[in-house]
Design an enzyme around this catalytic site. Structure first.
Site, PDB file in Angstrom:
ATOM      1  CE  LYS A  33      -3.876  -2.387   2.087  1.00  0.00           C
ATOM      2  NZ  LYS A  33      -4.708  -2.738   3.247  1.00  0.00           N
ATOM      3  CG  ASP A  43      -9.888  -0.109   4.911  1.00  0.00           C
ATOM      4  OD1 ASP A  43      -9.802  -0.619   3.783  1.00  0.00           O
ATOM      5  OD2 ASP A  43      -9.066  -0.285   5.825  1.00  0.00           O
ATOM      6  CD  GLN A  75      -3.689  -4.351   6.343  1.00  0.00           C
ATOM      7  OE1 GLN A  75      -3.772  -3.309   5.695  1.00  0.00           O
ATOM      8  NE2 GLN A  75      -4.099  -5.514   5.873  1.00  0.00           N
TER       9      GLN A  75
END
Ligand code: GUN
Length: 301
Positions: free
Chosen positions: A54, A121, A98
């Site tokens: 990422k 997200d 994460q």
């Protein structure tokens, strides 16, 4: 191999990223530097790889990235303090936590602490709710990438029958919401669904997101179905470790119109849509600030 049937995630992700790079350049011309903060708690090996990818991809498209690595014994309170700090920092537009988190951390509290407008997200309940109402919000990256691949492959999705196999918060549920928003008829199958094959065989589109290696064979599919395989499962095959999807690729290939390979299908799309969400968030935050200051000017003069 019938390569014309392969849905190429790498090529589609490259197209999305090219557009993102152009958008970043346009924002930079307006003195906005899109920035993404990524938080990794603990040392899960797969998460470390995902986070590194990422960060690398962000750099490639001109998005500033900040990596926050916290030790496994970080408390929920310490994590919440970092999130509050990132929420308050106007130079940061996206905050990604994460998953999975170490078991002692309150995952829901942590995800809910991320400011909804920085929630790249799409896991905050405000964005989850907005998506289920069919609104345009920051939506989860993997299902957004799957939807893009389906639109590129099938064109108009209206009226198509889509079966989503799996009901996770990260993929299955938001995938179903995105397909509904695209006017598909949607069936969600899960571990308690009786006769899943029978239901799945009625689908024009199948999205497999169960995490069970090669579960879906040709008996699950209507001839000519379009298949998106979200699974990434590591298996031992003839003494060699390799990645396979939730779909038994070799046995279904002759049966389908199109299918994503594993690897090289959905995987690259997730990161591409994370970058796209970061740029969308940066633009929305900038516009919100501008309208706030315009309102302030109107109230003063
Ligand atoms: N872990 C596995 N997939 C994801 C994802 O899309 N976002 C985050 N934050 N963690 C994940």
């Amino acid at each position: 191999m019938n390569t014309h049937k392969l849905i190429d995630g790498k090529a589609n992700a490259a197209r999305v990223l090219l557009q993102v790079r152009e958008d970043v350049e346009r924002l930079r011309e307006q003195a906005i530097e899109p920035a993404l903060a990524v938080i990794l708690v603990g040392s899960d090996p797969a998460s470390q790889v995902y986070v590194r990818n990422k960060i690398l991809r962000a750099e490639e498209v001109g998005i500033r990235s900040l990596e926050h690595r916290l030790s496994t014994d970080t408390s929920t309170e310490q994590l919440l303090m970092l999130i509050a700090h990132l929420n308050a920092d106007r130079s940061i537009h996206g905050v990604l936590l994460q998953l999975p988190l170490p078991a002692h951390i309150d995952e829901l509290r942590a995800l809910e602490a991320i400011a909804p407008d920085k929630d790249v997200d799409g896991f905050h309940s405000q964005n989850v709710g907005g998506l289920s109402q069919g609104r345009t919000v920051l939506a989860p990256c993997t299902p957004s990438g799957c939807l893009y691949l389906l639109e590129q492959t099938c064109g108009d999705l209206r009226g198509k029958h889509a079966v989503v196999i799996g009901r996770s918060n990260i993929v299955g549920k938001p995938m179903a919401a995105l397909l509904l928003r695209a006017d598909c008829s949607v069936t969600v199958l899960h571990s308690r669904s009786p006769s899943p094959q029978l239901l799945c065989r009625q689908a024009d589109i199948v999205i497999a997101a169960v995490g069970r290696p090669r579960l879906i064979d040709a008996s699950w599919l209507k001839p000519g179905a379009v298949v998106i395989d979200v699974g990434i499962n590591r298996i031992e095959d003839d003494g060699r470790s390799r990645l396979v999807g939730d779909v038994d690729f070799d046995s279904v290939l002759a049966h389908v119109t199109a299918i994503t390979p594993v690897p090289g299908g959905v995987g690259p799309m997730t990161i591409a849509f994370l970058m796209k969400n970061t740029v969308t968030a940066a633009l929305a935050q900038h516009q919100a600030l501008r309208s706030q200051s315009e309102a302030l000017c109107r109230s003063i003069y």
